[in-house]
Motif scaffolding. Structure first.
Motif, mmCIF file in Angstrom:
data_model
loop_
_atom_site.group_PDB
_atom_site.id
_atom_site.type_symbol
_atom_site.label_atom_id
_atom_site.label_comp_id
_atom_site.label_asym_id
_atom_site.label_seq_id
_atom_site.Cartn_x
_atom_site.Cartn_y
_atom_site.Cartn_z
ATOM 1 N N GLU A 29 -36.786 -41.598 46.484
ATOM 2 C CA GLU A 29 -37.648 -40.547 46.994
ATOM 3 C C GLU A 29 -37.657 -39.327 46.078
ATOM 4 O O GLU A 29 -36.636 -38.944 45.529
ATOM 5 N N CYS A 30 -38.821 -38.720 45.926
ATOM 6 C CA CYS A 30 -38.910 -37.481 45.152
ATOM 7 C C CYS A 30 -38.462 -36.317 46.040
ATOM 8 O O CYS A 30 -38.991 -36.130 47.141
ATOM 9 N N ALA A 31 -37.494 -35.533 45.557
ATOM 10 C CA ALA A 31 -36.965 -34.436 46.362
ATOM 11 C C ALA A 31 -38.004 -33.342 46.550
ATOM 12 O O ALA A 31 -37.907 -32.533 47.463
ATOM 13 N N SER A 32 -39.001 -33.335 45.699
ATOM 14 C CA SER A 32 -39.996 -32.274 45.777
ATOM 15 C C SER A 32 -41.160 -32.642 46.694
ATOM 16 O O SER A 32 -41.567 -31.841 47.530
ATOM 17 N N CYS A 33 -41.712 -33.860 46.546
ATOM 18 C CA CYS A 33 -42.903 -34.199 47.337
ATOM 19 C C CYS A 33 -42.682 -35.371 48.285
ATOM 20 O O CYS A 33 -43.523 -35.647 49.138
ATOM 21 N N GLY A 34 -41.576 -36.096 48.149
ATOM 22 C CA GLY A 34 -41.267 -37.160 49.100
ATOM 23 C C GLY A 34 -41.853 -38.516 48.755
ATOM 24 O O GLY A 34 -41.577 -39.496 49.433
ATOM 25 N N SER A 57 -38.686 -38.822 37.440
ATOM 26 C CA SER A 57 -39.920 -38.223 36.974
ATOM 27 C C SER A 57 -41.015 -38.687 37.921
ATOM 28 O O SER A 57 -41.377 -39.855 37.954
ATOM 29 N N CYS A 58 -41.524 -37.756 38.714
ATOM 30 C CA CYS A 58 -42.405 -38.141 39.820
ATOM 31 C C CYS A 58 -43.849 -38.334 39.343
ATOM 32 O O CYS A 58 -44.439 -37.407 38.800
ATOM 33 N N PRO A 59 -44.388 -39.533 39.550
ATOM 34 C CA PRO A 59 -45.768 -39.786 39.134
ATOM 35 C C PRO A 59 -46.761 -39.025 40.009
ATOM 36 O O PRO A 59 -47.913 -38.832 39.609
ATOM 37 N N SER A 60 -46.314 -38.578 41.155
ATOM 38 C CA SER A 60 -47.242 -37.939 42.083
ATOM 39 C C SER A 60 -47.333 -36.425 41.867
ATOM 40 O O SER A 60 -48.415 -35.869 41.757
ATOM 41 N N CYS A 61 -46.159 -35.765 41.790
ATOM 42 C CA CYS A 61 -46.195 -34.299 41.675
ATOM 43 C C CYS A 61 -45.690 -33.809 40.322
ATOM 44 O O CYS A 61 -45.760 -32.619 40.023
ATOM 45 N N GLY A 62 -45.144 -34.707 39.528
ATOM 46 C CA GLY A 62 -44.704 -34.312 38.196
ATOM 47 C C GLY A 62 -43.297 -33.717 38.136
ATOM 48 O O GLY A 62 -42.815 -33.341 37.067
ATOM 49 N N PHE A 63 -42.636 -33.669 39.287
ATOM 50 C CA PHE A 63 -41.285 -33.093 39.314
ATOM 51 C C PHE A 63 -40.310 -33.958 38.503
ATOM 52 O O PHE A 63 -40.270 -35.175 38.650
ATOM 53 N N GLU A 64 -39.534 -33.305 37.644
ATOM 54 C CA GLU A 64 -38.584 -34.037 36.809
ATOM 55 C C GLU A 64 -37.186 -33.474 36.944
ATOM 56 O O GLU A 64 -36.996 -32.258 36.911
HETATM 57 ZN ZN LIG Z 1 -42.879 -35.761 43.633
#
Ligand SMILES: [Zn+2]
Length: 414
Positions: A328-333, A346-353
């Motif tokens: 899970e991405c901690a930023s967008c889930g 490295s989140c493909p959805s929100c770009g959070f790394e």
């Molecule tokens: Zn994300």
């Protein structure tokens, strides 16, 4: 509320003989705890809780201690410390008292089963049956009913000087649970912990602690075990070597234990709340294989330490749902599959790394908050809550200073 009920007991001759022999083993355990307390200088001596961790070593060294119920054996060690505390209280009250003495057979006539290893059966009539693990069934005169709402915490069986037997049940009835004041929790001072694969732990605020390097110790263990396999079983040399192997194992166990003590103490001392993954659930999810069970057991003990110390320090420790903390991405889930060798999130959805384990630790933190019914504060987006730099700490540092924190405050006695 805690209280006790007493009942006369009527073991058969055969069972009575077993009881006698078990109680005598407990007496030896009591004396051995006293011996170690007075003569052995080690980190895990000085409190009942710590001393319990020596019991596997005892069993390695003296097989007789394996013959009795192990929870009851722990309880006997606790009994020693209770007597010790009683003594120091008397001293504080100005009474003149000596030291604790070794117990002779006549002075030690009971043993206590704690939490498990016993069952009260057939309670409908005037007689009931008490079952004790490694002993068997004992008939008791059930002249007084144990209230339904009471929990049986302990069972003590005692031989009277007359030769008759008694059992007492330590009962507990629930008081109202304490209401936890979660509103006063400080987000900034709460931490999610990822229990490590690459690192020992990785916290949500970016501290990583290395695994304890035990290569030398394990190498030595392998060497001593090879030596043992070359000796003739039953010979003096074999026995000597067997003890050497036991010693090396003990040394390793202590080192790990000490490491866990230091890290868990640091976690509860420095934080308002500590969140970790629920290992029971995690194991079910991963269906862990035999090879990993040893480390699973070690993590379990880590969490036991954590929870025990949390009470001492007034820290909140909460185990959270472990499913998907890494994906899970901690930023967008949004969930993204990550093979074990991918170290970055490295989140493909929100770009959070960020680091893979930092992301997992942050998810653990967020889940801890929602478990407590608390909102993740809006003014603390994940990107700013996450440290940009990871503060990496060596095992050596933890061993020497007792803490992964750089400017360490004064150590606190446990
Ligand atoms: Zn994300």
């Amino acid at each position: 509320m805690e209280y006790s009920y007493y009942y006369p007991a009527y073991p058969t001759q055969q069972v009575a003989a077993k009881l006698d022999s078990h109680i005598d083993i407990h007496r030896q355990a009591y004396n051995y705890a006293l011996y170690e307390y007075e003569n052995v200088d080690a980190d895990d001596i000085g409190s009942a809780y710590n001393h319990h961790y020596r019991l596997p070593d005892w069993k390695d060294e003296f097989s007789v201690f394996s013959e009795v119920n192990s929870k009851a054996l722990q309880r006997t060690v606790t009994r020693f410390y209770q007597n010790l505390n009683g003594l120091s209280e008397q001293k504080q009250n100005g009474r003149k008292v000596g030291n604790l003495n070794w117990k002779s057979p006549g002075e030690f006539q009971s043993m206590t089963y704690s939490q498990s290893g016993f069952e009260l059966k057939n309670t409908s009539g005037r007689n009931a049956t008490l079952w004790l693990s490694k002993i068997g069934d004992i008939s008791i005169r059930y002249h007084r009913e144990i209230p339904d709402e009471a929990d049986i915490k302990e069972v003590t069986i005692k031989k009277e000087t007359t030769g008759g037997w008694f059992v007492s049940f330590g009962l507990e009835t629930d008081d109202l649970p304490e209401i936890l004041d979660v509103d006063s929790l400080n987000v900034d001072n709460s931490v999610g912990v990822d229990l490590g694969i690459r690192k020992y732990i990785h916290t949500s605020d970016g501290t990583t602690v290395d695994w304890l390097g035990l290569e030398d110790e394990y190498e030595r263990l392998r060497r001593e075990q090879r030596n043992l396999s070359r000796k003739d079983q039953g010979s003096n040399n074999y026995e000597k070597q067997r003890q050497t192997v036991a010693k090396v194992k003990r040394h390793i166990r202590r080192k790990v234990l000490d490491y866990q003590h230091k890290i868990t103490t640091w976690l509860v001392r420095e934080h308002d709340a500590v969140f970790v993954e629920d290992l029971d659930v995690k194991e079910m999810l991963e269906q862990s294989h035999n090879a990993r069970n040893k480390q699973d057991a070690a993590w379990r003990r880590f969490i036991t330490h954590l929870e025990y110390k949390a009470e001492l320090y007034g820290t909140l420790v909460v185990q959270v749902e472990p499913a998907g903390t890494t994906r899970e991405c901690a930023s967008c889930g949004v969930e993204t599959a990550k093979p074990i060798w991918v170290r970055e999130h490295s989140c493909p959805s929100c770009g959070f790394e960020c680091d893979r384990d930092a992301n997992a630790a942050m998810n653990v933190l967020q889940r801890g908050f929602s478990e407590l019914g608390l909102e993740w504060p809006e003014d603390t987006p994940v990107e700013t809550a996450l440290p940009t730099d990871t503060h990496s700490v060596s095992a050596k540092r933890v061993i020497e200073t007792g803490s992964p924190t750089l400017n360490e405050a004064t150590p606190v006695a446990e």
